[in-house]
Design an enzyme around this catalytic site. Structure first.
Site, PDB file in Angstrom:
ATOM      1  N   ASN A  79       0.874  -1.173   0.000  1.00 26.68           N
ATOM      2  CA  ASN A  79       0.000   0.000   0.000  1.00 26.68           C
ATOM      3  C   ASN A  79       0.916   1.229   0.000  1.00 26.68           C
ATOM      4  O   ASN A  79       1.478   1.592   1.033  1.00 26.68           O
ATOM      5  CB  ASN A  79      -0.888  -0.039   1.254  1.00 26.68           C
ATOM      6  CG  ASN A  79      -1.862   1.120   1.308  1.00 26.68           C
ATOM      7  OD1 ASN A  79      -1.787   2.046   0.498  1.00 26.68           O
ATOM      8  ND2 ASN A  79      -2.764   1.075   2.268  1.00 26.68           N
ATOM      9  N   LYS A 129       3.265   0.652   3.149  1.00 29.41           N
ATOM     10  CA  LYS A 129       2.886  -0.399   4.105  1.00 29.41           C
ATOM     11  C   LYS A 129       3.004  -1.720   3.378  1.00 29.41           C
ATOM     12  O   LYS A 129       2.667  -1.802   2.192  1.00 29.41           O
ATOM     13  CB  LYS A 129       1.413  -0.243   4.493  1.00 29.41           C
ATOM     14  CG  LYS A 129       1.150   0.673   5.641  1.00 29.41           C
ATOM     15  CD  LYS A 129      -0.274   0.380   6.142  1.00 29.41           C
ATOM     16  CE  LYS A 129      -0.900   1.633   6.688  1.00 29.41           C
ATOM     17  NZ  LYS A 129      -2.330   1.547   6.836  1.00 29.41           N
ATOM     18  N   ARG A 186      -2.810  -1.937  -3.325  1.00 28.63           N
ATOM     19  CA  ARG A 186      -4.008  -1.160  -3.080  1.00 28.63           C
ATOM     20  C   ARG A 186      -3.960   0.066  -3.992  1.00 28.63           C
ATOM     21  O   ARG A 186      -2.991   0.831  -3.962  1.00 28.63           O
ATOM     22  CB  ARG A 186      -4.052  -0.703  -1.628  1.00 28.63           C
ATOM     23  CG  ARG A 186      -5.250   0.141  -1.376  1.00 28.63           C
ATOM     24  CD  ARG A 186      -5.250   0.757  -0.019  1.00 28.63           C
ATOM     25  NE  ARG A 186      -6.488   1.503   0.153  1.00 28.63           N
ATOM     26  CZ  ARG A 186      -6.674   2.403   1.083  1.00 28.63           C
ATOM     27  NH1 ARG A 186      -5.719   2.673   1.942  1.00 28.63           N
ATOM     28  NH2 ARG A 186      -7.810   3.035   1.178  1.00 28.63           N
ATOM     29  N   HIS A 204     -12.809   2.904   0.295  1.00 25.75           N
ATOM     30  CA  HIS A 204     -12.789   1.850   1.326  1.00 25.75           C
ATOM     31  C   HIS A 204     -13.533   0.595   0.839  1.00 25.75           C
ATOM     32  O   HIS A 204     -13.998  -0.201   1.650  1.00 25.75           O
ATOM     33  CB  HIS A 204     -13.494   2.292   2.639  1.00 25.75           C
ATOM     34  CG  HIS A 204     -12.861   3.431   3.352  1.00 25.75           C
ATOM     35  ND1 HIS A 204     -13.615   4.441   3.888  1.00 25.75           N
ATOM     36  CD2 HIS A 204     -11.586   3.708   3.638  1.00 25.75           C
ATOM     37  CE1 HIS A 204     -12.826   5.319   4.483  1.00 25.75           C
ATOM     38  NE2 HIS A 204     -11.572   4.890   4.332  1.00 25.75           N
ATOM     39  N   HIS A 233     -17.479   1.996   8.162  1.00 29.88           N
ATOM     40  CA  HIS A 233     -16.018   1.981   8.299  1.00 29.88           C
ATOM     41  C   HIS A 233     -15.620   3.316   8.937  1.00 29.88           C
ATOM     42  O   HIS A 233     -15.632   4.354   8.281  1.00 29.88           O
ATOM     43  CB  HIS A 233     -15.381   1.810   6.910  1.00 29.88           C
ATOM     44  CG  HIS A 233     -13.878   1.858   6.912  1.00 29.88           C
ATOM     45  ND1 HIS A 233     -13.087   0.760   6.637  1.00 29.88           N
ATOM     46  CD2 HIS A 233     -13.027   2.874   7.161  1.00 29.88           C
ATOM     47  CE1 HIS A 233     -11.812   1.103   6.714  1.00 29.88           C
ATOM     48  NE2 HIS A 233     -11.752   2.390   7.025  1.00 29.88           N
ATOM     49  N   LEU A 234     -15.349   3.293  10.238  1.00 30.98           N
ATOM     50  CA  LEU A 234     -15.080   4.535  10.970  1.00 30.98           C
ATOM     51  C   LEU A 234     -13.633   4.554  11.433  1.00 30.98           C
ATOM     52  O   LEU A 234     -13.315   4.150  12.566  1.00 30.98           O
ATOM     53  CB  LEU A 234     -16.040   4.663  12.170  1.00 30.98           C
ATOM     54  CG  LEU A 234     -17.535   4.517  11.847  1.00 30.98           C
ATOM     55  CD1 LEU A 234     -18.383   4.618  13.111  1.00 30.98           C
ATOM     56  CD2 LEU A 234     -17.982   5.561  10.819  1.00 30.98           C
ATOM     57  N   ASN A 293      -9.733   6.827  10.527  1.00 32.61           N
ATOM     58  CA  ASN A 293      -9.335   8.216  10.336  1.00 32.61           C
ATOM     59  C   ASN A 293     -10.113   8.796   9.149  1.00 32.61           C
ATOM     60  O   ASN A 293     -10.692   9.864   9.227  1.00 32.61           O
ATOM     61  CB  ASN A 293      -7.825   8.252  10.135  1.00 32.61           C
ATOM     62  CG  ASN A 293      -7.322   9.647  10.273  1.00 32.61           C
ATOM     63  OD1 ASN A 293      -7.921  10.468  10.945  1.00 32.61           O
ATOM     64  ND2 ASN A 293      -6.235   9.938   9.585  1.00 32.61           N
ATOM     65  N   ARG A 305     -11.218  15.516   7.720  1.00 30.06           N
ATOM     66  CA  ARG A 305     -12.045  15.863   6.547  1.00 30.06           C
ATOM     67  C   ARG A 305     -13.455  16.256   6.988  1.00 30.06           C
ATOM     68  O   ARG A 305     -14.025  15.622   7.880  1.00 30.06           O
ATOM     69  CB  ARG A 305     -12.140  14.672   5.589  1.00 30.06           C
ATOM     70  CG  ARG A 305     -10.833  14.423   4.858  1.00 30.06           C
ATOM     71  CD  ARG A 305     -10.931  13.168   4.003  1.00 30.06           C
ATOM     72  NE  ARG A 305      -9.882  12.236   4.368  1.00 30.06           N
ATOM     73  CZ  ARG A 305      -9.850  10.959   4.024  1.00 30.06           C
ATOM     74  NH1 ARG A 305     -10.814  10.441   3.298  1.00 30.06           N
ATOM     75  NH2 ARG A 305      -8.861  10.184   4.399  1.00 30.06           N
ATOM     76  N   GLU A 335      -8.043  -5.184   5.232  1.00 37.23           N
ATOM     77  CA  GLU A 335      -7.947  -4.864   3.806  1.00 37.23           C
ATOM     78  C   GLU A 335      -6.785  -5.608   3.153  1.00 37.23           C
ATOM     79  O   GLU A 335      -6.871  -6.018   2.001  1.00 37.23           O
ATOM     80  CB  GLU A 335      -7.783  -3.347   3.635  1.00 37.23           C
ATOM     81  CG  GLU A 335      -9.076  -2.605   3.932  1.00 37.23           C
ATOM     82  CD  GLU A 335      -8.905  -1.116   4.053  1.00 37.23           C
ATOM     83  OE1 GLU A 335      -8.462  -0.666   5.125  1.00 37.23           O
ATOM     84  OE2 GLU A 335      -9.212  -0.391   3.101  1.00 37.23           O
TER      85      GLU A 335
HETATM   86  P1  AMP Z   1      -7.837   3.635  11.114  1.00 39.86           P
HETATM   87  O1  AMP Z   1      -7.832   4.712  10.069  1.00 39.86           O
HETATM   88  O2  AMP Z   1      -8.829   2.554  10.840  1.00 39.86           O
HETATM   89  O3  AMP Z   1      -6.478   3.120  11.462  1.00 39.86           O
HETATM   90  O4  AMP Z   1      -8.386   4.341  12.443  1.00 39.86           O
HETATM   91  C1  AMP Z   1      -7.611   5.257  13.163  1.00 39.86           C
HETATM   92  C2  AMP Z   1      -8.522   6.122  13.992  1.00 39.86           C
HETATM   93  O5  AMP Z   1      -9.406   5.307  14.778  1.00 39.86           O
HETATM   94  C3  AMP Z   1      -7.796   6.988  15.009  1.00 39.86           C
HETATM   95  O6  AMP Z   1      -7.376   8.202  14.449  1.00 39.86           O
HETATM   96  C4  AMP Z   1      -8.861   7.204  16.061  1.00 39.86           C
HETATM   97  O7  AMP Z   1      -9.631   8.334  15.720  1.00 39.86           O
HETATM   98  C5  AMP Z   1      -9.736   5.981  15.975  1.00 39.86           C
HETATM   99  N1  AMP Z   1      -9.519   5.066  17.111  1.00 39.86           N
HETATM  100  C6  AMP Z   1      -8.647   4.051  17.205  1.00 39.86           C
HETATM  101  N2  AMP Z   1      -8.749   3.440  18.413  1.00 39.86           N
HETATM  102  C7  AMP Z   1      -9.719   4.111  19.093  1.00 39.86           C
HETATM  103  C8  AMP Z   1     -10.295   3.988  20.403  1.00 39.86           C
HETATM  104  N3  AMP Z   1      -9.913   3.060  21.267  1.00 39.86           N
HETATM  105  N4  AMP Z   1     -11.243   4.878  20.748  1.00 39.86           N
HETATM  106  C9  AMP Z   1     -11.642   5.842  19.892  1.00 39.86           C
HETATM  107  N5  AMP Z   1     -11.152   5.985  18.657  1.00 39.86           N
HETATM  108  C10 AMP Z   1     -10.204   5.135  18.258  1.00 39.86           C
END
Ligand code: AMP
Length: 400
Positions: A7, A14, A92, A181, A209-210, A212, A242, A387
């Site tokens: 990636n 990565k 990716r 995503h 999908h929550l 960053n 964003r 992913e």
């Molecule tokens: P990702 O892009 O899937 O790696 O998600 C990263 C984001 O997930 C971080 O910037 C946080 O905003 C959120 N995140 C990760 N762990 C936690 C947690 N334990 N509680 C709240 N938000 C989290």
């Protein structure tokens, strides 16, 4: 079959290497960051739990792939006897527009299409291409496969993907909703059906999908019907930095008041907005914002409410799109780890069939799990996304 997944981003590469024949085991994975900037670092970990971290002399993606190859062969921390063990490389790739809607072997023609698609992903596709070309140079003869973030959303109907703009911008300039995503939405929808024990092609699923970056998708019978990101990954829910959905007129006003160029306005929306802009504590990480809200910071508490409310609205909208719902899936950083955010999102939705079990929701686990009550008409799942594995599977299938 050993598959390397790459990636390649603007300043990072990565990688994960899988042994597909041995239960899809991760042999090694890692990350090279700050490529082309001072202080380039590499993290590498193998399946024996051995890790290497530190500065590396990497100036470009080709150096990065070279050093990844060296680590994979290293006498102490390596996991391969020979680079010829790598049977294919999965990449990716962010934007495939309507031109590429499935995983594809990256020959000269396909690479040209990736290049053409950069017109709508100028910050991503060119770096993805550099990653492909670096692999071609360092690992000649190994097939490269492209897996596109936009591909899963290719099944959206025109009513979901067209904007209310003059039609010529779609016809001539390809401006439409593409969604991103996709690899993650596809992976967790499939995993949710497996956890539920019902066939994917009989289910109505909303995947949230929550991370960053954040997006939701409405998935009917395994096919995407709608998704919240648009022509770029800016539209939709509130994200780390964003804005998500904004009345475009607000931007024109801000541009006039602050004399901003289009690039500066783009940066305002993509890099300074969202949770970072709303919470105003200098962090886009929900963990920091949740901690400050717990200490009584009102802007942070409000930012979290705005975030949850926007996701809730999309869930309601997608239930209408799907004509009902069987499973709501939470995934990615915040979706997998923030029980408070999940609870805030589904609060008040009991009346439309989403009943959260508070004690199941509070469990931290890396495993797929159900967090709704036993009598909830709609199931709520937490499914860790993967992913890289999805890209490895698609790659193995194509070359296999
Ligand atoms: P990702 O892009 O899937 O790696 O998600 C990263 C984001 O997930 C971080 O910037 C946080 O905003 C959120 N995140 C990760 N762990 C936690 C947690 N334990 N509680 C709240 N938000 C989290």
């Amino acid at each position: 079959m050993v598959i390397l997944v790459i990636n390649a981003g603007s300043s990072s590469v990565k990688f994960t290497i899988f042994d597909m024949a041995n239960q899809k085991k991760v042999l090694a994975s890692g990350l090279i960051e700050r490529i082309g900037i001072e202080g380039t670092t590499m993290k590498y970990a193998n399946h024996r739990g051995e890790e290497v971290k530190g500065e590396v002399p990497v100036k470009n993606p080709q150096d990065a792939v070279k050093i990844i190859s060296e680590r994979l062969l290293d006498s102490k921390v390596g996991v391969l006897k020979s680079l010829s063990d790598i049977k294919a490389i999965g990449h990716r790739i962010v934007q495939g527009m309507e031109k590429i809607q499935e995983p594809i072997l990256l020959n000269a023609e396909a690479k040209n299409i990736v290049r053409e698609c950069a017109v709508l992903a100028p910050l991503h596709n060119p770096h993805n291409l550099m990653g492909i070309e670096a692999c071609e140079a360092v690992l000649p003869g190994v097939p490269n496969v492209g897996v596109f973030d936009t591909a899963f959303h290719a099944t959206m109907p025109p009513e979901a993907y067209l904007y209310g703009l003059p039609y010529k911008y779609y016809e001539n300039n390809h401006i439409r909703r593409y969604g991103f995503h996709g690899t993650s939405h596809a992976y967790v929808a499939k995993a949710a059906a497996a956890l539920d024990g019902r066939p994917l092609d009989k289910l109505k699923i909303i995947t949230a999908h929550l991370g960053n970056g954040a997006s939701l998708a409405a998935v009917k019978n395994g096919q995407c019907q709608d998704t919240s990101m648009g022509v770029t990954p800016l539209e939709g829910v509130i994200m780390g930095t964003r804005s998500g959905d904004v009345d475009p007129s607000a931007i024109f006003q801000i541009m006039k008041w602050e004399n901003l160029t289009p690039d500066e306005a783009d940066s305002l929306l993509n890099k300074k907005s969202g949770i970072l802009g709303l919470a105003n504590i200098g962090s886009s990480d929900l963990r920091d914002v949740e901690a400050e809200a717990d200490k009584g910071n009102k802007l942070c508490a409000q930012a979290l409410k705005v975030y949850a409310y926007r996701v809730k609205k999309y869930i309601g909208a997608y239930m209408a799109v799907l004509g009902g719902l069987d499973i709501l899936v939470f995934t990615a950083g915040a979706g997998e780890n923030s029980s408070t955010m999940r609870a805030a999102i589904v609060a008040g939705l009991e009346g439309i069939g989403l009943k959260l079990d508070a004690s199941k929701n509070s469990v931290r686990s890396p495993e797929p799990r159900v967090i709704s009550t036993d009598d909830s008409p709609i199931k709520i799942h937490v499914i860790p996304t993967n992913e890289e594995l999805a890209i490895a599977e698609a790659t193995a299938k194509l070359v296999g």
